[in-house]
Design a protein around this motif. Structure first.
Motif, PDB file in Angstrom:
ATOM      1  N   ASN A 150       0.834  -1.211   0.000  1.00  0.00           N
ATOM      2  CA  ASN A 150       0.000   0.000   0.000  1.00  0.00           C
ATOM      3  C   ASN A 150       0.869   1.262   0.000  1.00  0.00           C
ATOM      4  O   ASN A 150       0.557   2.258   0.638  1.00  0.00           O
ATOM      5  CB  ASN A 150      -0.945   0.025   1.198  1.00  0.00           C
ATOM      6  CG  ASN A 150      -2.100  -0.955   1.049  1.00  0.00           C
ATOM      7  OD1 ASN A 150      -2.111  -1.775   0.140  1.00  0.00           O
ATOM      8  ND2 ASN A 150      -3.071  -0.877   1.942  1.00  0.00           N
ATOM      9  N   PRO A 176      -7.315   1.923   4.241  1.00  0.00           N
ATOM     10  CA  PRO A 176      -7.579   2.534   2.930  1.00  0.00           C
ATOM     11  C   PRO A 176      -9.044   2.497   2.507  1.00  0.00           C
ATOM     12  O   PRO A 176      -9.737   1.495   2.697  1.00  0.00           O
ATOM     13  CB  PRO A 176      -6.743   1.678   1.982  1.00  0.00           C
ATOM     14  CG  PRO A 176      -6.751   0.325   2.629  1.00  0.00           C
ATOM     15  CD  PRO A 176      -6.748   0.580   4.121  1.00  0.00           C
ATOM     16  N   ASN A 180      -8.012   5.499  -1.942  1.00  0.00           N
ATOM     17  CA  ASN A 180      -6.653   5.130  -1.532  1.00  0.00           C
ATOM     18  C   ASN A 180      -6.162   3.909  -2.295  1.00  0.00           C
ATOM     19  O   ASN A 180      -5.052   3.910  -2.855  1.00  0.00           O
ATOM     20  CB  ASN A 180      -6.602   4.832  -0.037  1.00  0.00           C
ATOM     21  CG  ASN A 180      -6.971   5.999   0.839  1.00  0.00           C
ATOM     22  OD1 ASN A 180      -7.618   5.824   1.876  1.00  0.00           O
ATOM     23  ND2 ASN A 180      -6.602   7.214   0.451  1.00  0.00           N
ATOM     24  N   TYR A 184      -2.814   3.084  -5.042  1.00  0.00           N
ATOM     25  CA  TYR A 184      -1.687   2.208  -4.717  1.00  0.00           C
ATOM     26  C   TYR A 184      -1.248   1.365  -5.902  1.00  0.00           C
ATOM     27  O   TYR A 184      -0.075   1.025  -6.023  1.00  0.00           O
ATOM     28  CB  TYR A 184      -2.052   1.261  -3.563  1.00  0.00           C
ATOM     29  CG  TYR A 184      -2.366   1.937  -2.254  1.00  0.00           C
ATOM     30  CD1 TYR A 184      -1.712   3.103  -1.857  1.00  0.00           C
ATOM     31  CD2 TYR A 184      -3.326   1.403  -1.388  1.00  0.00           C
ATOM     32  CE1 TYR A 184      -2.010   3.715  -0.656  1.00  0.00           C
ATOM     33  CE2 TYR A 184      -3.620   2.001  -0.176  1.00  0.00           C
ATOM     34  CZ  TYR A 184      -2.972   3.168   0.180  1.00  0.00           C
ATOM     35  OH  TYR A 184      -3.275   3.761   1.376  1.00  0.00           O
ATOM     36  N   SER A 208     -14.629   8.640  -1.315  1.00  0.00           N
ATOM     37  CA  SER A 208     -13.953   8.723  -0.014  1.00  0.00           C
ATOM     38  C   SER A 208     -14.952   8.811   1.132  1.00  0.00           C
ATOM     39  O   SER A 208     -14.550   8.827   2.304  1.00  0.00           O
ATOM     40  CB  SER A 208     -13.027   9.947   0.024  1.00  0.00           C
ATOM     41  OG  SER A 208     -12.002   9.843  -0.932  1.00  0.00           O
TER      42      SER A 208
END
Length: 453
Positions: A150, A176, A180, A184, A208
């Protein structure tokens, strides 16, 4: 004489000394056996992991990581913890809610003893249950250049313990969300770029949101490279068509069915997506899931191999062969009008309301019409320039004329409506309502509609 007596007792004295010496050996101090050194023991002896040890103690996880395991632990350094505290406006570990701290720490633990050389570029499940609906969070491990988890890099690998392996990392691995996790994995750089074009924050803000759940079908970079947007649809609408709001669906939760995406038509009706699980998972008949079940705190991501363009009514008719293969066969019969082109249009006579007979409806016909009779039957199922959803129906409603010319009549029946066709056949059931396309809506029905003329 004395000398002789001395000689005679000497063997007895030596025997006594030997006996006493053996007895003393029995009482000698025992050399301790070498004790095993577990993951916590190693962390305690490493001054660079002192904050980790403090955190494990506060979260009451010391006993867990002293268990049999085996465990693979990605251990953040003190500087990693200090940065984490600063970035999240915590003065100390005491400011972090214990449940949050516990889940963050467990997000650094993977079941099994995995050495660095055995790690692969893929997703692993962590021990944290902070994932949506209590699922275990996913960790994205990338081995292309060293090892990152991550985005956190391994600085010291393969510290062996009696109950597993420690890899020291340079960042704390947080909890996450969907956004997020998309950042990654470098396979999603095109998607992330599209989501944030010209500073757009609509999608990053939406995905989010910790108070909502999402299922996201995320096109990989190759999918974006191959996509030419043939209908010149709005990119934001296309992206929204990959998101199901209100539910976090794992691959095992999916079945042959329809769901609503975050994309909508001009009336604000959410577009549908058709999921088929007969052979893996496919969406709208064109896009296949290639990586399933990336679990985040607020949703589940499935990577797909094709961008899912905004669907037309033809998209669903061809994708859902389980229900509509007979209808598609009739629409594409030689000598019929080019129904595919007509019903794929997003500009002419749109939107359409299509009452689509399922396969069993065609099977129930004594004989499928041909020629002009078939044309009349098929056009009797289509109303042009109207997007009539189930919420628009009312008892006794007479529809606008179908493309064939006759109208349809709707009658309330319990919690739904039945249809009377142009020939006066009554009690025709809507078995699946509101399959919404960008150019109209489909209602699946259990009987072929017959026109009056």
């Amino acid at each position: 004489m004395i000398l002789n007596n001395f000689k005679s007792i000497l063997p007895l004295a030596l025997a006594a000394v030997f006996f006493v010496s053996c007895s003393d050996d029995d009482n000698a101090p025992q050399v301790p056996m070498e004790t095993e050194t577990d993951i916590v023991d190693i962390a305690i002896t490493d001054s660079n992991l002192s904050i980790l040890v403090e955190a494990l103690t506060k979260a009451e996880l010391v006993a867990t990581l002293q268990g049999d395991g085996p465990f693979t632990v990605f251990a953040p350094t003190n500087s990693a913890f200090e940065a984490f505290l600063t970035d999240n406006n915590f003065a100390s570990l005491d400011d972090i809610p214990q449940e949050t701290l516990t889940q963050v720490l467990l997000n650094h633990v993977v079941s099994g003893d995995v050495k660095a050389a055995d790690l692969e570029t893929t997703y692993y499940s962590s021990s944290s249950t902070a994932g949506v609906d209590g699922k275990n969070l996913s960790l994205y491990v990338n081995t292309a250049d060293g090892v990152t988890i991550n985005g956190s890099a391994v600085s010291t690998a393969d510290i062996e313990a009696s109950n597993g392996t420690i890899h020291v990392v340079d960042k704390v691995i947080g909890l996450p969300n969907v956004v997020n996790h998309a950042t990654y994995n470098s396979a999603f750089t095109s998607l992330v770029g599209a989501l944030t074009t010209d500073g757009n924050t609509v999608f990053t803000d939406l995905l989010s949101d910790a108070e909502q759940k999402f299922t996201v079908f995320a096109p990989a970079n190759d999918a974006f490279t191959a996509f030419e947007n043939p209908s010149e649809n709005d990119l934001n609408a296309i992206l929204a068509n990959h998101v199901i709001g209100g539910a976090a669906l794992a691959a095992g939760d999916l079945s042959n069915s329809y769901a609503n995406t975050a994309a909508a038509n001009e009336d604000g009706d959410n577009l549908s997506i058709y999921v088929n699980t007969d052979d893996g998972v496919t969406l709208n008949g064109i896009s296949t899931v290639i990586i399933a079940d990336v679990v985040t705190t607020n949703g589940i991501i499935h990577a797909v191999d094709t961008v899912i363009d905004l669907p037309t009514v033809v998209t669903f008719a061809t994708a859902d062969s389980e229900n509509f293969s007979s209808l598609v066969g009739a629409l594409t019969t030689e000598g019929q009008p080019d129904f595919v082109s007509i019903l794929s249009s997003t500009t002419e006579n749109t939107p359409f309301t299509v009452f689509a007979p399922v396969n069993s409806a065609f099977a129930a016909l004594a004989e499928v019409p041909t020629g002009e009779d078939l044309t009349a039957v098929l056009t009797h199922h289509v109303i042009a320039e109207a997007n009539i959803v189930s919420g628009d129906l009312s008892d006794g409603l007479v529809s606008p004329a179908t493309l064939q010319g006759d109208a349809l009549t709707f009658t309330a029946s319990e919690e739904t409506f039945v249809i009377t066709d142009g020939a006066g056949n009554m009690g025709i059931n809507i078995v699946k309502a509101d399959v919404q396309a960008i150019n109209g809506v489909i209602h699946a029905i259990d009987t072929v509609l017959i026109p009056g003329s």
